[in-house]
Design a protein around this motif. Structure first.
Motif, PDB file in Angstrom:
ATOM      1  N   LEU A 178       0.719  -1.385  -0.118  1.00 51.75           N
ATOM      2  CA  LEU A 178       0.022   0.216   0.188  1.00 51.75           C
ATOM      3  C   LEU A 178       0.878   1.235   0.150  1.00 51.75           C
ATOM      4  O   LEU A 178       0.616   2.246  -0.693  1.00 51.75           O
ATOM      5  CB  LEU A 178      -1.009  -0.006   1.204  1.00 51.75           C
ATOM      6  CG  LEU A 178      -2.141  -0.681   1.214  1.00 51.75           C
ATOM      7  CD1 LEU A 178      -2.806  -0.686   2.475  1.00 51.75           C
ATOM      8  CD2 LEU A 178      -3.175  -0.491   0.144  1.00 51.75           C
ATOM      9  N   VAL A 179       1.971   1.278   0.852  1.00 53.57           N
ATOM     10  CA  VAL A 179       2.520   2.646   0.966  1.00 53.57           C
ATOM     11  C   VAL A 179       3.446   2.604  -0.222  1.00 53.57           C
ATOM     12  O   VAL A 179       3.599   3.763  -0.970  1.00 53.57           O
ATOM     13  CB  VAL A 179       3.766   2.404   2.209  1.00 53.57           C
ATOM     14  CG1 VAL A 179       4.687   3.488   2.214  1.00 53.57           C
ATOM     15  CG2 VAL A 179       3.052   2.455   3.406  1.00 53.57           C
ATOM     16  N   ASN A 180       4.171   1.653  -0.769  1.00 54.68           N
ATOM     17  CA  ASN A 180       4.874   1.694  -1.880  1.00 54.68           C
ATOM     18  C   ASN A 180       4.179   2.011  -3.339  1.00 54.68           C
ATOM     19  O   ASN A 180       4.752   2.430  -4.249  1.00 54.68           O
ATOM     20  CB  ASN A 180       5.858   0.359  -2.152  1.00 54.68           C
ATOM     21  CG  ASN A 180       7.086   0.444  -1.060  1.00 54.68           C
ATOM     22  OD1 ASN A 180       7.568   1.534  -0.805  1.00 54.68           O
ATOM     23  ND2 ASN A 180       7.450  -0.729  -0.713  1.00 54.68           N
ATOM     24  N   GLN A 181       2.960   1.621  -3.403  1.00 49.31           N
ATOM     25  CA  GLN A 181       2.050   2.096  -4.449  1.00 49.31           C
ATOM     26  C   GLN A 181       1.638   3.576  -4.447  1.00 49.31           C
ATOM     27  O   GLN A 181       0.998   3.935  -5.317  1.00 49.31           O
ATOM     28  CB  GLN A 181       0.775   1.327  -4.317  1.00 49.31           C
ATOM     29  CG  GLN A 181       0.983  -0.447  -4.850  1.00 49.31           C
ATOM     30  CD  GLN A 181       1.529  -0.326  -6.284  1.00 49.31           C
ATOM     31  OE1 GLN A 181       2.633  -0.774  -6.682  1.00 49.31           O
ATOM     32  NE2 GLN A 181       0.426   0.010  -7.334  1.00 49.31           N
ATOM     33  N   GLY A 182       1.895   4.162  -3.064  1.00 48.95           N
ATOM     34  CA  GLY A 182       1.282   5.488  -2.786  1.00 48.95           C
ATOM     35  C   GLY A 182      -0.254   5.533  -2.596  1.00 48.95           C
ATOM     36  O   GLY A 182      -0.925   6.480  -2.605  1.00 48.95           O
ATOM     37  N   TYR A 183      -0.509   4.371  -2.141  1.00 46.82           N
ATOM     38  CA  TYR A 183      -2.201   4.282  -1.797  1.00 46.82           C
ATOM     39  C   TYR A 183      -2.265   4.496  -0.223  1.00 46.82           C
ATOM     40  O   TYR A 183      -3.320   4.538   0.036  1.00 46.82           O
ATOM     41  CB  TYR A 183      -2.612   2.839  -1.919  1.00 46.82           C
ATOM     42  CG  TYR A 183      -2.965   2.570  -3.560  1.00 46.82           C
ATOM     43  CD1 TYR A 183      -3.129   3.473  -4.552  1.00 46.82           C
ATOM     44  CD2 TYR A 183      -2.811   1.247  -3.954  1.00 46.82           C
ATOM     45  CE1 TYR A 183      -3.377   3.288  -5.745  1.00 46.82           C
ATOM     46  CE2 TYR A 183      -3.040   1.016  -5.356  1.00 46.82           C
ATOM     47  CZ  TYR A 183      -3.180   1.992  -6.192  1.00 46.82           C
ATOM     48  OH  TYR A 183      -3.471   1.614  -7.615  1.00 46.82           O
TER      49      TYR A 183
END
Length: 375
Positions: A366-371
């Motif tokens: 989630l964090v690395n997708q920018g979500y």
């Protein structure tokens, strides 16, 4: 915190998708989550959908954003509309939260308008459910009954219609709200400079569903079974009723298979119509960096407008997130519900969940997708 002064069960039983209703004092002592200046700032941004509507007698002119200069519009007869404010302005999130008695998959966006006296939209019909919440100022709304209405000027590509006889004629003051189901004509006019909030809910059309099914079949190279029949007509130019029914049944057979429709519904209904404010990262977080951030008290927060959906009875354990599929094998339905329902996880809850490697990987994704971001 915004608390909606509404009996949810009674509203869903008697009004939701049935008939309009005025809800006076829906939010007691309502305080606007955004100022006119902040709204104007959002309208300056290229990636944010905005427009000015000018009232010119019985006509309306639309000027698409971004909008940087308001001096040409004067002090009356115009309004600014900014879509998906919940994607870009975090302080609006608590207001959206108050409407989560309606499922997230239906939620479209929070549109905010700033309107000068005389500003408004002509008589029109929407194809979605909308709650019209009044902030600062006053606006007068008229709502007509269901019926056959002629498109304004014969233009079938516009939602505008010829005028109607109202069954509701009300002036909304701060904290008052009007609910309008799809198909009911309505129009608004600003009495004094006002901020208004449009909380919209949308369901897929037949066209959208069929298009998504077709895309799914093509992308996965499936749905290749062909029609067969046991008899043929006596004339070459005839398609029999039995053959017509057989082809429709072939399509029905395909659409009844969960491995096809569940993925299509999950991906379609978790997507947004408007751009998300994706959190750009300088570089991907590592698992150690994520856990260290939680240990130091960081909170994991989903970005505004992100839809995370779980399908009841899904044939696969997974979540649908902004049109993407994230598999989560080995988790209980209760845990999947927690991941779908919560917008944020404090550091203690996040650390407890991260004792499960699957959940650590999910939060990291989630964090690395920018979500999501660490706050």
């Amino acid at each position: 915190m915004y608390t909606l002064n509404l009996d949810h069960a009674d509203f869903l039983k008697h009004y939701w998708q049935k008939q309009p209703v005025v809800i006076k004092n829906a939010f007691p002592n309502f305080s606007d989550p955004i100022t006119a200046e902040e709204l104007a700032g959002l309208a300056c941004e290229e990636e944010i959908s905005s427009r000015i509507i000018l009232t010119k007698g019985n006509n309306w002119e639309i000027i698409q954003g971004p909008i940087e200069d308001y001096t040409p519009f004067g002090e009356n007869n115009w309004q600014l509309l900014v879509q998906a404010v919940n994607h870009w302005f975090p302080d609006s999130a608590p207001l959206v939260e108050a409407f989560r008695f309606i499922p997230d998959w239906r939620f479209d966006d929070l549109m905010v308008s700033f309107a000068t006296p005389g500003g408004g939209v002509g008589p029109h019909i929407d194809n979605y459910d909308v709650f019209l919440l009044q902030g600062e100022g006053q606006r007068r709304w008229k709502v007509g009954p269901l019926g056959q209405y002629s498109p304004r000027g014969g233009d079938t590509h516009t939602a505008l219609i010829d005028d109607f006889e109202p069954m509701i004629d009300v002036v909304l003051e701060p904290g008052d709200m009007l609910y309008i189901p799809p198909g009911f004509p309505h129009r608004g006019e600003t009495i004094e400079t006002a901020l208004s909030y449009s909380i919209g809910f949308r369901a897929p059309s037949q066209q959208e569903l069929m298009s998504s099914i077709a895309d799914h079949l093509i992308d996965n190279n499936t749905g290749l079974k062909r029609f067969t029949s046991l008899s043929e007509p006596s004339t070459a130019g005839l398609l029999t009723q039995a053959q017509q029914s057989g082809m429709v049944n072939l399509l029905s057979e395909l659409l009844s298979q969960p491995q096809h429709y569940q993925q299509v519904l999950g991906q379609l209904l978790s997507q947004n119509r408007f751009e998300l404010d994706i959190c750009e990262q300088e570089g991907p977080y590592s698992q150690d960096e994520l856990l260290e951030a939680f240990e130091e008290g960081a909170l994991l927060q989903r970005i505004g407008g992100l839809k995370v959906i779980r399908l009841e009875g899904d044939s696969v354990q997974r979540l649908f997130i902004n049109g993407e599929i994230y598999p989560l094998e080995g988790l209980t339905d209760e845990m999947l519900d927690t991941l779908a329902n919560q917008f944020s996880f404090d550091h203690q809850q996040a650390l407890a969940l991260c004792s499960n490697k699957t959940l650590t990987d999910y939060f990291l994704w989630l964090v690395n997708q920018g979500y999501a971001y660490l706050a």
